[in-house]
Design an enzyme around this catalytic site. Structure first.
Site, short mmCIF file in Angstrom:
data_model
loop_
_atom_site.label_atom_id
_atom_site.label_comp_id
_atom_site.label_asym_id
_atom_site.label_seq_id
_atom_site.Cartn_x
_atom_site.Cartn_y
_atom_site.Cartn_z
N HIS A 151 47.56 -105.12 -8.66
CA HIS A 151 47.79 -104.81 -10.07
C HIS A 151 48.69 -105.83 -10.76
CE1 HIS A 151 46.01 -100.95 -9.34
NE2 HIS A 151 47.03 -100.41 -8.72
N ASP A 160 42.92 -100.65 1.43
CA ASP A 160 44.30 -100.63 0.91
C ASP A 160 45.40 -100.34 1.96
OD1 ASP A 160 42.78 -100.89 -1.35
OD2 ASP A 160 43.65 -99.23 -2.43
N ASP A 167 44.72 -103.08 -3.48
CA ASP A 167 45.15 -102.77 -4.82
C ASP A 167 45.97 -103.98 -5.26
OD1 ASP A 167 44.60 -100.43 -6.28
OD2 ASP A 167 46.62 -99.63 -6.05
N LYS A 191 41.18 -105.36 -6.21
CA LYS A 191 40.66 -104.45 -7.26
C LYS A 191 41.76 -104.00 -8.20
CE LYS A 191 41.10 -100.49 -4.15
NZ LYS A 191 42.25 -99.85 -4.79
N SER A 218 48.00 -97.77 -14.83
CA SER A 218 48.22 -96.59 -13.96
C SER A 218 49.71 -96.32 -13.71
CB SER A 218 47.51 -96.78 -12.62
OG SER A 218 48.22 -97.67 -11.78
N ALA A 277 44.06 -94.33 0.31
CA ALA A 277 44.42 -93.00 0.74
C ALA A 277 43.16 -92.13 0.71
CB ALA A 277 45.48 -92.42 -0.21
N GLU A 327 41.62 -99.18 -14.26
CA GLU A 327 41.99 -98.58 -12.98
C GLU A 327 40.75 -98.64 -12.10
OE1 GLU A 327 43.77 -98.16 -10.64
OE2 GLU A 327 44.84 -96.25 -10.70
N HIS A 360 53.30 -100.05 -8.17
CA HIS A 360 52.96 -100.30 -6.76
C HIS A 360 51.96 -101.44 -6.70
CE1 HIS A 360 49.75 -97.68 -8.27
NE2 HIS A 360 48.97 -98.30 -7.41
N CYS A 403 41.55 -93.77 -2.92
CA CYS A 403 40.73 -94.97 -2.78
C CYS A 403 39.71 -94.89 -1.66
CB CYS A 403 41.63 -96.19 -2.66
SG CYS A 403 42.49 -96.52 -4.23
C1 VGL Z 1 45.66 -95.67 -4.53
C2 VGL Z 1 46.91 -94.44 -6.01
C3 VGL Z 1 47.03 -95.51 -6.85
C4 VGL Z 1 44.93 -95.75 -3.22
C5 VGL Z 1 45.76 -96.76 -5.36
O1 VGL Z 1 44.84 -96.85 -2.63
O2 VGL Z 1 44.46 -94.69 -2.74
N1 VGL Z 1 46.22 -94.52 -4.87
N2 VGL Z 1 46.45 -96.67 -6.53
ZN ZN Z 2 46.94 -98.50 -7.63
#
Ligand code: VGL
Ligand code: ZN
Length: 194
Positions: free
Chosen positions: A57, A16, A55, A99, A63, A134, A106, A74, A138
Site C-alpha cells: 500500500h 500475504d 499487500d 496488490k 483502507s 488472512a 482496495e 499496514h 485475502c
Molecule cells: C488483509 C486486511 C487488510 C489480508 C489485507 O491480507 O488478509 N487484511 N489488508
Molecule cells: Zn491491506
C-alpha cells in the site's frame, strides 16, 4: 485421501505472509507466523509454479483509518512491515504479485488489479493451492477469485490463519469457500508427482 501435485498444471499461491500480518506487526493475525514452516514445506514439495502475493500500500491508502478505512496502517510499500516473514523460503518463490498499490483501490484478492489470472493461464495452470494470511480476508478473496477464473482450488487448512475481527469470521469464510466448490485439505495430504 492423498492429493498428487502435478507441477505441469498445479500452482501454489502464498497469500500475504508479511511481517505486518504476523505477531508484533501492525495488523497481526493471531498465530500468523505458524503458517511459515508449513508453507516452506509446500514451496519445496516439487518444482512447481509458486506465487507470493503481497499487500503493498501507499502510505495514504484508503483502507487506513486516517482515510476513513477500517484498518491501521499496514504493509506500506518498501517498509519493514511489508517485507515477507524473514523465515519464509523466499528463493523458492518464482513470482511476486503486489496488490492494492494505489491510494483509491482496495484489493483483498491477489487477482484484483493484477496479472495473476493471465500468468496462471499462460503457464497452463488448472488448479491452485492457496495458503497464507488472512483466512477471512485475502485468502478467502483470492480463493473465490480463482474459482471465478475457472480454476480448481484447494485451500491448505493448516497453512492459513484468520484475523477474526468478529468471532466466527473464519468459520464463515470456510463455509463460503466450500459453497463455491473450494476444497479444504491438510498439507500432509499433498504429495508430489514427478
Ligand atoms: C488483509 C486486511 C487488510 C489480508 C489485507 O491480507 O488478509 N487484511 N489488508
Ligand atoms: Zn491491506
Amino acid at each position: 485421501m492423498p492429493i498428487q501435485v502435478d507441477p505441469q498444471t498445479d500452482a501454489l499461491i502464498v497469500v500475504d505472509v508479511q511481517r505486518d500480518f504476523c505477531p508484533g506487526g501492525a495488523l497481526a493475525v493471531p498465530h500468523g507466523d505458524d503458517v511459515v514452516p508449513v508453507i516452506n514445506r509446500l514451496l519445496g514439495l516439487t518444482d512447481w509454479l509458486t506465487v507470493a502475493t503481497r499487500d503493498w500500500h501507499p502510505a495514504d491508502h484508503c483502507s487506513f483509518t486516517a482515510q476513513g478505512g477500517i484498518w491501521p496502517p499496514h504493509c506500506v510499500a518498501g517498509t519493514e512491515g511489508a517485507a515477507f516473514h524473514p523465515a519464509l523460503d523466499q528463493p523458492r518463490i518464482r513470482t511476486v504479485v503486489s496488490k492494492a498499490v494505489t491510494r483509491d483501490a482496495e484489493a483483498y484478492s491477489g487477482f484484483q488489479g493484477t496479472d495473476l489470472a493471465a500468468l496462471l493461464a499462460a503457464r497452463g495452470v488448472r488448479r491452485v493451492f492457496v495458503c497464507g494470511l488472512a483466512t477471512d480476508y485475502c485468502v478467502k478473496a483470492t480463493a473465490l477469485d480463482a474459482r471465478r477464473a475457472s480454476l480448481d482450488v484447494v485451500v491448505i487448512e493448516d497453512a492459513v490463519r484468520g484475523v477474526e475481527v468478529k468471532p466466527g469470521d473464519c468459520v464463515k469464510a470456510i463455509d463460503e469457500m466450500r459453497a463455491s466448490a473450494i476444497v479444504l485439505a491438510p498439507s500432509g495430504e499433498l504429495t508430489a508427482l514427478r
